[in-house]
Design a protein around this motif. Structure first.
Motif, PDB file in Angstrom:
ATOM      1  N   LEU A   1       0.827  -1.201   0.000  1.00 18.47           N
ATOM      2  CA  LEU A   1       0.000   0.000   0.000  1.00 18.47           C
ATOM      3  C   LEU A   1       0.866   1.258   0.000  1.00 18.47           C
ATOM      4  O   LEU A   1       0.545   2.247  -0.671  1.00 18.47           O
ATOM      5  N   HIS A   2       1.957   1.227   0.739  1.00 16.52           N
ATOM      6  CA  HIS A   2       2.842   2.402   0.744  1.00 16.52           C
ATOM      7  C   HIS A   2       3.435   2.657  -0.638  1.00 16.52           C
ATOM      8  O   HIS A   2       3.469   3.788  -1.123  1.00 16.52           O
ATOM      9  N   ARG A   3       3.919   1.590  -1.291  1.00 13.56           N
ATOM     10  CA  ARG A   3       4.556   1.776  -2.590  1.00 13.56           C
ATOM     11  C   ARG A   3       3.589   2.318  -3.636  1.00 13.56           C
ATOM     12  O   ARG A   3       4.005   2.933  -4.618  1.00 13.56           O
ATOM     13  N   LEU A   4       2.295   2.114  -3.417  1.00 18.49           N
ATOM     14  CA  LEU A   4       1.295   2.636  -4.355  1.00 18.49           C
ATOM     15  C   LEU A   4       0.762   3.997  -3.920  1.00 18.49           C
ATOM     16  O   LEU A   4      -0.129   4.534  -4.579  1.00 18.49           O
ATOM     17  N   GLY A   5       1.260   4.541  -2.811  1.00 18.71           N
ATOM     18  CA  GLY A   5       0.911   5.910  -2.457  1.00 18.71           C
ATOM     19  C   GLY A   5       0.002   6.091  -1.271  1.00 18.71           C
ATOM     20  O   GLY A   5      -0.507   7.194  -1.057  1.00 18.71           O
TER      21      GLY A   5
ATOM     22  N   VAL B   1      -5.622  -7.438  -4.237  1.00 25.00           N
ATOM     23  CA  VAL B   1      -5.500  -7.836  -2.833  1.00 25.00           C
ATOM     24  C   VAL B   1      -4.016  -8.002  -2.543  1.00 25.00           C
ATOM     25  O   VAL B   1      -3.304  -8.645  -3.335  1.00 25.00           O
ATOM     26  N   PRO B   2      -3.491  -7.437  -1.467  1.00 25.37           N
ATOM     27  CA  PRO B   2      -2.078  -7.643  -1.141  1.00 25.37           C
ATOM     28  C   PRO B   2      -1.741  -9.127  -1.034  1.00 25.37           C
ATOM     29  O   PRO B   2      -2.486  -9.913  -0.443  1.00 25.37           O
ATOM     30  N   ALA B   3      -0.615  -9.502  -1.610  1.00 22.38           N
ATOM     31  CA  ALA B   3      -0.223 -10.914  -1.691  1.00 22.38           C
ATOM     32  C   ALA B   3       0.444 -11.353  -0.393  1.00 22.38           C
ATOM     33  O   ALA B   3       1.660 -11.538  -0.329  1.00 22.38           O
ATOM     34  N   THR B   4      -0.353 -11.544   0.641  1.00 24.89           N
ATOM     35  CA  THR B   4       0.172 -12.006   1.919  1.00 24.89           C
ATOM     36  C   THR B   4       0.374 -13.516   1.897  1.00 24.89           C
ATOM     37  O   THR B   4      -0.177 -14.225   1.040  1.00 24.89           O
ATOM     38  N   SER B   5       1.160 -14.024   2.822  1.00 25.60           N
ATOM     39  CA  SER B   5       1.381 -15.476   2.920  1.00 25.60           C
ATOM     40  C   SER B   5       0.063 -16.181   3.201  1.00 25.60           C
ATOM     41  O   SER B   5      -0.764 -15.702   3.980  1.00 25.60           O
ATOM     42  N   GLY B   6      -0.120 -17.335   2.588  1.00 25.81           N
ATOM     43  CA  GLY B   6      -1.331 -18.119   2.799  1.00 25.81           C
ATOM     44  C   GLY B   6      -2.205 -18.230   1.575  1.00 25.81           C
ATOM     45  O   GLY B   6      -3.103 -19.081   1.528  1.00 25.81           O
ATOM     46  N   TRP B   7      -1.956 -17.396   0.557  1.00 25.88           N
ATOM     47  CA  TRP B   7      -2.752 -17.454  -0.667  1.00 25.88           C
ATOM     48  C   TRP B   7      -2.230 -18.553  -1.593  1.00 25.88           C
ATOM     49  O   TRP B   7      -1.025 -18.704  -1.783  1.00 25.88           O
TER      50      TRP B   7
END
Length: 842
Positions: free
Chosen positions: A532-536, A766-772
């Protein structure tokens, strides 16, 4: 001659008295707490909200989300939360914040009354802890259950409860866990009920593992003291110790998913701000914490004047063996010292310095102080012994008189301590007169009730004077109207409805529904915060509180079609709508994934994820001042202007009519451009700012910006981007036309159906968090790749369906541990039943 009572009845009568005393302790402690809240005018007895600090920012929204889960009113489930952070794991949050069994009462109340069951979590935890402590004290030493009940009220309303625990209802289960574990270890001491004791350990750890760890360590120390004082042979004492260790291990393993999921989530979370322990408080200030009614920084160890008087009396009571007096007083001193020595602080808190108060483990000492007080009271201290204890308290008050803790309240309560002293002296005089002692006990109960209520009241008044404790606006007419507004706009799972960028609480998406970026938790995944930070997007607390996007490009990337906003002159929030692509879109073949390079600007990162050029990124030209060029790797240095302020003026050229956006994430100061002033409050690395609109580029295409600040700092080399709205609209239209034909969302799954033969890369917003894990056309599920930190899946030579599912990391390991512990319990219980059957007479 009157026959003796039957054995069963003789056992039943004292149990009835104990049960009545336990109920009395629960009602007295809850009544005192409610009286204090009512006098203060605090919800639910008045208009002042209780939603302060984490209670408002985390716990009320989390309980609102639990209500939604219980009533099928949300899109996620226990595994995954679609509402917060644009999609985050949830099971760790559930285990940490919502496993106090009283939290589940939220389901029987209307959603707009969520704050009431949150209050009941605290209230009922106080009552249950007081009741259980009454039973535990009876196992330490026999004596009047009614006097035990009064000391238990002091335990339930300790300074830790009213200063630390009240704002975090899940921690209140630690208050319950202390006597639960004390009872379990007492069974080990007498070699009884191993299976039941293991279940009590499980109940303690499942309710809140954080405080349960402190409670386990505290009660283990109590067990060691009791074993040391035990008259049995050393081998028998060792057997009891081994029995307690195996019981504890089995009970913890039975609750293993709580630990494995939460610890895995903690390891993958955004790092907490580093807290440096500044050393122990001064001796006088620390000792002042023993006196009730104050509020100052330090270990919250006060349990009221009655237990404090009895602990001070304990060294002088001759009926208590000298060895026992020494061991209990040594335990109190050792525990008190361990709260202010860095190595033992880390032990109490699981090896990590807490992000808040470093003295949370003081909870354990409150139980030990009350236990020592009961050991003194149960022996019937004489008048001379009580007067010696009172003398110790007088010396204590003289020693701490200059401490900041000693405000008006502690002095009043210290003076009121003369009343229980007088009553205890009178009780000693009327020893053996049952009716007189009953009257005096009732008077002592009234004293404990009133002083406890005043302690809660005065501490609350002191706390509310700080701006930090200003209540959050969780449930008022405006927030309820916003909730209805967002529900009416819901378009999930095709697009998102974002409740940002306003803040009623730090977890608005859970409080108000919708699918936003705001998320505040100890388990904010580092991948989420980074993406989210890298996208602003902005953040607080070093990324442990993420914020929603507020610029059109990021909203398009995340599929946000409507959002809440505050219009100029509007008294409430209004709904803004925009054209948005679905949350699953398709990029052409050849899209570069898992990008390891560093884009020059946030505008370039957004364009790469969007798949289209929509920005102009002009060079800044400084109008005055030196140096004339940016510092490589750091950006433009702010210099001292003729007026003595730090600042610079820049100009840049963009296409007239485009929208100018400013991005300097760590900037502190203000930017003035064409009649608009934008304030920045960044602070590395705690507070990060998102993209901010500066308005339309004027007809001459020249943007003039004056950057002012009160501190020396750097701003990025290219902080300005000019957005072409027509190009963005074309990009959104293209993503809509090439997107999936159908989208389906489950609690922790997402399915997309495409036109047969669709090629390229499917991007899930959706942020690619562990578990997907994702599968194409029913093939094997694999870990997805990423585009700008979002889930990306290669569709190969052509695909029709994509299915992604989330499984909480650590859950499988935890379930295996629970299965092993359950099998052990069943074997032990079965073996015990078989042995009992063989021993029984035919």
């Amino acid at each position: 001659m009157t026959p003796p009572f039957p054995k069963a009845l003789s056992l039943f009568r004292p149990l009835t008295a104990q049960a009545m005393a336990a109920w009395f302790a629960a009602l007295l402690s809850m009544g005192a707490y409610c009286l204090a809240m009512a006098v203060h005018g605090t919800y639910p007895f008045g208009g002042r909200s209780r939603a302060v600090n984490d209670l408002g920012n985390q716990l009320v929204p989390f309980h609102a989300h639990l209500w939604d889960l219980m009533h099928g009113n949300t899109t996620g489930d226990l595994y995954f939360n679609w509402s917060s952070g644009y999609g985050t794991p949830f099971l760790g949050d559930f285990f940490t914040y919502l496993m106090n069994p009283f939290s589940w009462l939220v389901g029987i109340f209307p959603r707009h009354l969520v704050e009431l069951p949150v209050f009941l979590v605290t209230l009922f935890s106080i009552g249950l802890a007081s009741a259980l402590m009454t039973l535990f004290l009876g196992r330490l030493h026999e004596g009047s259950p009614w006097l035990r009940a009064l000391l238990s009220v002091c335990f339930g309303l300790s300074a830790w409860t009213i200063s630390d625990g009240f704002a975090d209802p899940m921690w209140m289960w630690g208050l319950v866990a202390l006597p639960l574990l004390g009872i379990a270890y007492d069974w080990c001491l007498h070699r009884r009920r191993w299976v039941a004791g293991s279940l009590l350990v499980t109940l303690s750890w499942a309710g809140n593992f954080y405080t349960a760890a402190m409670a386990t360590l505290g009660m283990a120390l109590v067990l060691l003291v009791r074993l040391f004082l035990d008259a049995r042979a050393g081998r028998e004492r060792l057997n009891s110790l081994l029995r307690a260790a195996s019981m504890t291990l089995t009970g913890i393993l039975l609750a293993a998913p709580v630990l494995t999921v939460s610890l895995k989530a903690s390891r993958e979370a955004q790092p907490a701000p580093v807290r440096i322990y500044e050393g122990p408080p001064a001796a006088a200030h620390y000792l002042a914490q023993l006196l009730p009614g104050g509020l100052s920084e330090g270990p919250r160890v006060s349990v009221g004047m009655l237990p404090l008087l009895l602990v001070a009396t304990l060294p002088f009571i001759r009926r208590v063996p000298l060895r026992e007096r020494f061991c209990w007083l040594f335990l109190i001193a050792a525990m008190a010292g361990s709260f202010v020595w860095l190595p033992t602080i880390l032990i109490w808190h699981g090896g990590a310095m807490p992000n808040g108060s470093p003295y949370r483990a003081a909870l354990a000492l409150t139980a030990v102080l009350v236990s020592a007080a009961w050991l003194a009271l149960a022996r019937g201290p004489g008048r001379r012994e009580l007067l010696c204890g009172a003398g110790v308290l007088l010396l204590l008050m003289l020693f701490v008189r200059d401490s900041t803790h000693m405000s008006r309240g502690p002095w009043l309560l210290a003076t009121a301590g003369l009343v229980p002293l007088a009553l205890l002296l009178t009780l000693d005089r009327y020893r053996g007169r049952r009716r007189s002692r009953a009257v005096l006990t009732a008077a002592l109960a009234g004293t404990v009730f009133l002083t406890s209520a005043y302690t809660v009241f005065n501490t609350t008044v002191l706390r509310d004077a700080y701006a930090w404790w200003t209540p959050k606006r969780t449930y008022d007419s405006e927030s309820l109207a916003t909730y209805e507004l967002l529900k009416s706009a819901d378009d999930w799972p095709v697009t998102r409805t974002d409740p940002g960028p306003h803040e009623y609480a730090n977890n608005d998406p859970m409080l108000l529904a919708g699918q936003g970026g705001s998320y505040y938790s100890s388990y904010v995944p580092a991948r989420t915060a980074g993406a989210l930070h890298r996208l602003g997007a902005g953040w607080y607390i070093q990324g442990r509180h993420t914020l929603s996007f507020t610029d059109p490009v990021s909203r398009a990337i995340m599929g946000i079609s409507s959002y809440a906003d505050r219009s100029a002159g509007s008294r409430g929030l209004t709904r803004g709508t925009v054209q948005a692509p679905p949350i699953v879109t398709v990029r052409p073949p050849g899209t570069i994934l898992d990008h390891a390079g560093t884009d020059a600007t946030v505008f370039a990162r957004q364009e790469r994820v969007l798949g289209a050029r929509v920005y102009e990124v002009p060079r800044l030209r400084p109008s005055t001042g030196a140096p004339p060029r940016p510092v490589p790797g750091r950006g433009w240095a702010l210099t001292v202007d003729p007026g003595g302020s730090l600042g610079r003026t820049f100009t840049a050229l963009c296409t007239p009519g485009t929208e100018a956006y400013w991005y300097a994430p760590w900037f502190l100061g203000r930017v003035e451009a064409h009649g608009r002033t934008v304030k920045g409050f960044g602070r590395h690395s705690m507070t990060r700012l998102g993209l901010t609109a500066l308005g339309k580029v004027p007809e001459n295409g020249t943007i003039t910006m004056t950057v002012l600040s009160g501190r020396r700092q750097y701003i990025p080399e290219k902080p300005l981007g000019c957005l072409n709205q027509a190009a963005l609209a074309h990009a959104v239209s293209h993503l809509r036309s090439t997107g999936p034909q159908q989208l389906r969302s489950g609690g922790h799954t997402l399915e997309a159906l495409f036109t047969p033969g669709t090629r390229g890369t499917a991007v899930v917003s959706v942020p690619a968090t562990s578990g997907w894990r994702c599968a194409v056309d029913g093939g094997p599920a694999t870990t997805p790749r990423t585009l700008g930190g979002l889930i990306a899946v290669d569709l190969g030579d052509g695909a029709t369906a994509l299915r992604c599912a989330f499984r909480p990391p650590g859950l499988r390991l935890g379930l295996a541990g629970s299965a092993a512990a359950a099998a052990t319990l069943l074997l032990v219980a079965g073996g015990s039943a078989l042995r009992a059957r063989r021993r029984a007479p035919r």
